[in-house]
Design a protein around this motif. Structure first.
Motif, PDB file in Angstrom:
ATOM      1  N   TRP A   1      -6.391  10.547  -7.227  1.00 37.89           N
ATOM      2  CA  TRP A   1      -6.090   9.368  -7.383  1.00 37.89           C
ATOM      3  C   TRP A   1      -5.868   8.619  -5.904  1.00 37.89           C
ATOM      4  N   ALA A   2      -6.533   9.247  -5.017  1.00 37.54           N
ATOM      5  CA  ALA A   2      -6.793   8.500  -3.886  1.00 37.54           C
ATOM      6  C   ALA A   2      -7.292   6.906  -3.990  1.00 37.54           C
ATOM      7  N   TRP A   3      -8.036   6.621  -5.025  1.00 39.28           N
ATOM      8  CA  TRP A   3      -8.659   5.348  -5.311  1.00 39.28           C
ATOM      9  C   TRP A   3      -7.478   4.427  -5.545  1.00 39.28           C
ATOM     10  N   PHE A   4      -6.549   4.668  -6.107  1.00 36.27           N
ATOM     11  CA  PHE A   4      -5.534   3.752  -6.724  1.00 36.27           C
ATOM     12  C   PHE A   4      -4.853   3.075  -5.569  1.00 36.27           C
ATOM     13  N   PRO A   5      -4.312   3.702  -4.497  1.00 41.89           N
ATOM     14  CA  PRO A   5      -3.876   2.930  -3.625  1.00 41.89           C
ATOM     15  C   PRO A   5      -4.835   2.059  -2.691  1.00 41.89           C
ATOM     16  N   ALA A   6      -6.201   2.572  -2.592  1.00 48.82           N
ATOM     17  CA  ALA A   6      -7.251   1.967  -2.032  1.00 48.82           C
ATOM     18  C   ALA A   6      -7.545   0.423  -2.951  1.00 48.82           C
ATOM     19  N   ALA A   7      -7.609   0.609  -3.988  1.00 49.15           N
ATOM     20  CA  ALA A   7      -7.630  -0.313  -4.890  1.00 49.15           C
ATOM     21  C   ALA A   7      -6.815  -1.454  -4.767  1.00 49.15           C
ATOM     22  N   LEU A   8      -5.414  -0.954  -4.737  1.00 54.83           N
ATOM     23  CA  LEU A   8      -4.312  -2.246  -4.488  1.00 54.83           C
ATOM     24  C   LEU A   8      -4.644  -2.629  -3.118  1.00 54.83           C
ATOM     25  N   ALA A   9      -4.796  -1.809  -2.003  1.00 57.58           N
ATOM     26  CA  ALA A   9      -4.958  -2.483  -0.612  1.00 57.58           C
ATOM     27  C   ALA A   9      -6.113  -3.500  -0.787  1.00 57.58           C
ATOM     28  N   VAL A  10      -7.391  -3.163  -1.263  1.00 57.38           N
ATOM     29  CA  VAL A  10      -8.582  -4.038  -1.366  1.00 57.38           C
ATOM     30  C   VAL A  10      -7.948  -5.477  -1.842  1.00 57.38           C
ATOM     31  N   GLY A  11      -7.385  -5.488  -3.300  1.00 63.87           N
ATOM     32  CA  GLY A  11      -7.095  -6.569  -4.069  1.00 63.87           C
ATOM     33  C   GLY A  11      -6.317  -7.162  -3.176  1.00 63.87           C
ATOM     34  N   TYR A  12      -5.101  -6.824  -2.617  1.00 64.79           N
ATOM     35  CA  TYR A  12      -3.926  -7.434  -2.161  1.00 64.79           C
ATOM     36  C   TYR A  12      -4.545  -8.218  -0.762  1.00 64.79           C
ATOM     37  N   ALA A  13      -5.550  -7.295  -0.010  1.00 64.75           N
ATOM     38  CA  ALA A  13      -6.138  -7.834   0.952  1.00 64.75           C
ATOM     39  C   ALA A  13      -6.967  -9.393   0.864  1.00 64.75           C
ATOM     40  N   ALA A  14      -7.537  -8.958  -0.269  1.00 64.69           N
ATOM     41  CA  ALA A  14      -8.472  -9.912  -0.654  1.00 64.69           C
ATOM     42  C   ALA A  14      -7.651 -11.303  -1.227  1.00 64.69           C
ATOM     43  N   HIS A  15      -6.596 -11.236  -1.622  1.00 64.09           N
ATOM     44  CA  HIS A  15      -5.910 -12.274  -1.753  1.00 64.09           C
ATOM     45  C   HIS A  15      -5.444 -13.078  -0.409  1.00 64.09           C
ATOM     46  N   LEU A  16      -4.804 -12.193   0.500  1.00 63.03           N
ATOM     47  CA  LEU A  16      -4.651 -12.953   1.952  1.00 63.03           C
ATOM     48  C   LEU A  16      -5.855 -13.685   2.467  1.00 63.03           C
ATOM     49  N   VAL A  17      -7.025 -12.898   2.361  1.00 60.40           N
ATOM     50  CA  VAL A  17      -8.158 -13.612   2.952  1.00 60.40           C
ATOM     51  C   VAL A  17      -8.487 -14.966   2.176  1.00 60.40           C
ATOM     52  N   GLY A  18      -8.231 -14.952   1.061  1.00 58.55           N
ATOM     53  CA  GLY A  18      -8.348 -16.067   0.266  1.00 58.55           C
ATOM     54  C   GLY A  18      -7.582 -17.408   0.502  1.00 58.55           C
ATOM     55  N   ASP A  19      -6.216 -16.913   0.817  1.00 63.84           N
ATOM     56  CA  ASP A  19      -5.399 -18.084   1.211  1.00 63.84           C
ATOM     57  C   ASP A  19      -5.687 -18.388   2.403  1.00 63.84           C
ATOM     58  N   PHE A  20      -6.006 -17.545   3.249  1.00 69.89           N
ATOM     59  CA  PHE A  20      -6.369 -17.907   4.695  1.00 69.89           C
ATOM     60  C   PHE A  20      -7.346 -18.703   4.807  1.00 69.89           C
ATOM     61  N   LEU A  21      -8.408 -18.900   3.966  1.00 68.49           N
ATOM     62  CA  LEU A  21      -9.614 -19.640   3.857  1.00 68.49           C
ATOM     63  C   LEU A  21      -9.236 -21.130   3.245  1.00 68.49           C
TER      64      LEU A  21
ATOM     65  N   VAL B   1       0.753  -1.150   0.043  1.00 67.03           N
ATOM     66  CA  VAL B   1       0.142   0.120   0.032  1.00 67.03           C
ATOM     67  C   VAL B   1       0.791   1.278  -0.085  1.00 67.03           C
ATOM     68  N   ALA B   2       2.002   1.268   0.767  1.00 67.40           N
ATOM     69  CA  ALA B   2       2.739   2.344   0.634  1.00 67.40           C
ATOM     70  C   ALA B   2       3.305   2.486  -0.710  1.00 67.40           C
ATOM     71  N   TRP B   3       3.907   1.572  -1.176  1.00 66.83           N
ATOM     72  CA  TRP B   3       4.304   1.673  -2.671  1.00 66.83           C
ATOM     73  C   TRP B   3       3.412   2.305  -3.593  1.00 66.83           C
ATOM     74  N   ALA B   4       1.998   1.684  -3.469  1.00 61.63           N
ATOM     75  CA  ALA B   4       0.840   2.317  -4.135  1.00 61.63           C
ATOM     76  C   ALA B   4       0.938   3.800  -4.167  1.00 61.63           C
ATOM     77  N   TYR B   5       0.670   4.289  -2.778  1.00 66.68           N
ATOM     78  CA  TYR B   5       0.762   5.712  -2.512  1.00 66.68           C
ATOM     79  C   TYR B   5       1.847   6.572  -3.263  1.00 66.68           C
ATOM     80  N   LEU B   6       3.014   6.023  -3.074  1.00 65.59           N
ATOM     81  CA  LEU B   6       4.304   6.746  -4.115  1.00 65.59           C
ATOM     82  C   LEU B   6       3.924   6.680  -5.363  1.00 65.59           C
ATOM     83  N   ALA B   7       3.398   5.554  -5.955  1.00 68.30           N
ATOM     84  CA  ALA B   7       3.207   5.441  -7.274  1.00 68.30           C
ATOM     85  C   ALA B   7       1.902   6.416  -7.784  1.00 68.30           C
ATOM     86  N   ALA B   8       1.210   6.604  -6.989  1.00 69.84           N
ATOM     87  CA  ALA B   8      -0.037   7.577  -7.360  1.00 69.84           C
ATOM     88  C   ALA B   8       0.288   9.044  -7.445  1.00 69.84           C
ATOM     89  N   VAL B   9       1.562   9.365  -6.701  1.00 69.37           N
ATOM     90  CA  VAL B   9       1.804  10.957  -6.640  1.00 69.37           C
ATOM     91  C   VAL B   9       2.857  11.087  -7.724  1.00 69.37           C
TER      92      VAL B   9
END
Length: 263
Positions: A161-181, A95-103
């Protein structure tokens, strides 16, 4: 979870968070119609991002040679497959990387800017989604389609562009939840590895939740690619189609249910 399942859950998670029709939350600011659509692409690609820790994995071959280099570096820094990138720390760094990329932007005249960072990041993320869903064949076509989709993200991603890191965070977290299940679980607190005690591993249900290697899971979906996973993806895909039609056309394909429910 399998790669295509991760991509679908990432896109679905973004719709759930950002869309503003019934069954969704609409909590991300600055998301209009175009940003919602391109956010799905980014979230779908971001949902594959944790698997860039495997040099021989599908994602490492998604956009050669760049993806291969990135996979080798990530694998070494994260300690190997399903370690650092599959943890809360990995999510924070992404997410930190996405914030840097967004600016990161280049002025192009008349007060306009070209968001170079988001564009480059989007090429990689879009290639992940394309590769996982097997939408095109061949290295050249993968590059062409990935760049085209990335340009769409940059040109129609809205001024905020605030949505960009938000979209990355949501997608990344979805992967973690998926593997957790799934039965493999994730080392959620990496680099802190808390291995289960020997007596714990002898209890069948407990052994599946907290593993000897420190991974934690709630394996309701069973193994990756299981029938339960496929059913979940079918349900999510159907729901996404309904949400997209409702969001962009205003047509509620399920409106006929309401009179039946009150009858």
């Amino acid at each position: 979870m399998m790669g295509p399942s991760h991509a679908v859950t990432g896109a679905a998670a973004w719709l759930f968070i950002a869309a503003s029709v019934p069954t969704t939350l609409g909590v991300v600011d600055g998301v209009d119609g175009p940003a919602l659509g391109v956010g799905m692409l980014v979230a779908a690609g971001a949902a594959l991002l944790p698997d860039i820790d495997h040099r021989n994995g599908t994602i490492a071959h998604s956009l050669p040679p760049i993806s291969g280099w990135a996979a080798r570096v990530t694998e070494r820094l994260s300690g190997g497959h399903r370690k650092g990138t599959h943890s809360l720390l990995g999510l924070v760094i992404a997410v930190a990387w996405a914030y840097l990329a967004a600016v990161i932007a280049i002025p192009v005249g008349q007060g306009n800017s070209f968001y170079l960072g988001a564009g480059i990041a989007s090429v990689l993320l879009c290639s992940f989604a394309i590769r996982a869903l097997e939408l095109v064949e061949g290295r050249l076509m993968l590059w062409i389609v990935s760049i085209a989709l990335a340009l769409t993200v940059v040109l129609y991603g809205a001024d905020n562009w605030a949505w960009f890191p938000a979209a990355l965070a949501v997608g990344y977290a979805a992967h973690l939840v998926g593997d957790f299940l799934t039965v493999g679980g994730i080392p959620i607190f990496w680099p802190l590895v808390l291995k289960s005690p020997k007596w714990w591993r002898k209890v069948p249900i407990l052994a599946d939740v907290w593993k000897a290697n420190g991974a934690i899971s709630a394996p309701v979906l069973g193994k990756s690619g299981s029938t339960r996973e496929k059913v979940l993806i079918a349900i999510l895909t159907t729901w996404m189609v309904w949400v997209c039609i409702f969001e962009w056309t205003g047509f509620n394909a399920l409106a006929w249910i309401a009179p039946l429910a009150t009858a």
